[in-house]
Scaffold this motif. Structure first.
Motif, PDB file in Angstrom:
ATOM      1  N   ALA A 104       0.827  -1.201   0.000  1.00 43.33           N
ATOM      2  CA  ALA A 104       0.000   0.000   0.000  1.00 43.33           C
ATOM      3  C   ALA A 104       0.865   1.257   0.000  1.00 43.33           C
ATOM      4  N   GLU A 105       1.956   1.242   0.773  1.00 42.75           N
ATOM      5  CA  GLU A 105       2.864   2.393   0.797  1.00 42.75           C
ATOM      6  C   GLU A 105       3.527   2.597  -0.559  1.00 42.75           C
ATOM      7  N   GLU A 106       3.973   1.487  -1.191  1.00 36.28           N
ATOM      8  CA  GLU A 106       4.586   1.581  -2.517  1.00 36.28           C
ATOM      9  C   GLU A 106       3.599   2.142  -3.534  1.00 36.28           C
ATOM     10  N   LYS A 107       2.372   1.690  -3.473  1.00 40.93           N
ATOM     11  CA  LYS A 107       1.343   2.158  -4.400  1.00 40.93           C
ATOM     12  C   LYS A 107       1.082   3.649  -4.192  1.00 40.93           C
ATOM     13  N   ALA A 108       1.026   4.075  -2.935  1.00 42.09           N
ATOM     14  CA  ALA A 108       0.808   5.490  -2.642  1.00 42.09           C
ATOM     15  C   ALA A 108       1.988   6.327  -3.131  1.00 42.09           C
ATOM     16  N   GLN A 109       3.204   5.821  -2.965  1.00 41.92           N
ATOM     17  CA  GLN A 109       4.401   6.535  -3.416  1.00 41.92           C
ATOM     18  C   GLN A 109       4.406   6.671  -4.939  1.00 41.92           C
ATOM     19  N   LYS A 110       4.046   5.587  -5.651  1.00 43.14           N
ATOM     20  CA  LYS A 110       3.985   5.640  -7.114  1.00 43.14           C
ATOM     21  C   LYS A 110       2.937   6.637  -7.578  1.00 43.14           C
TER      22      LYS A 110
END
Length: 139
Positions: A104-110
């Motif tokens: 979820a954090e990676e998706k938000a960062q992208k």
């Protein structure tokens, strides 16, 4: 005799349908019960009036006799305004695991990077046009 107001399952496989019943707590879930108090059909939409149907007079009677509702039935009764709302603890069991949090954090960062990238070219475009206008003015 310890009385419970609980759900007794009916319906076929993968098509649940429940009766809300007053039963002795020692009887099996789908076994002998004393009185049918209503029905619950989880397959219907949550805002459908036929999803939960209860005979409130009889429910009040059994609560007065000391019958204890199960958690799911008490939620129905809370929604109907018969029983005051209980405080329930949200268990850690329902929280996402480490991997899910990382994803979820990676998706938000992208998504944030993509938003910045889309914003940056829009700002640069007028800056590129400005030198061309200055060059044209000099000639």
């Amino acid at each position: 005799m310890a009385m419970k107001i609980r759900l007794a399952r009916g319906g076929s496989k993968k098509r649940p349908f429940y009766r809300v019943v007053a039963a002795d707590s020692r009887m099996p879930r789908d076994g002998r019960y004393i009185e049918k108090l209503g029905t619950y059909n989880p397959l219907l939409a949550k805002d459908d009036e036929n999803r939960v149907q209860l005979n409130m007079e009889r429910v009040q009677y059994w609560l007065g006799e000391g019958a204890q509702p199960t958690d799911r039935v008490s939620r129905f009764l809370e929604a109907a305004g018969v029983v005051e709302k209980k405080e329930r603890a949200n268990l850690k069991k329902g929280e996402p695991g480490k991997k899910a949090v990382e994803r979820a954090e990676e998706k938000a960062q992208k998504a944030a990077d993509a938003a910045e990238a889309a914003k940056a070219p829009a700002e640069e475009a007028p800056a590129e046009d400005a030198p061309a206008e200055e060059a044209a003015a000099e000639e």
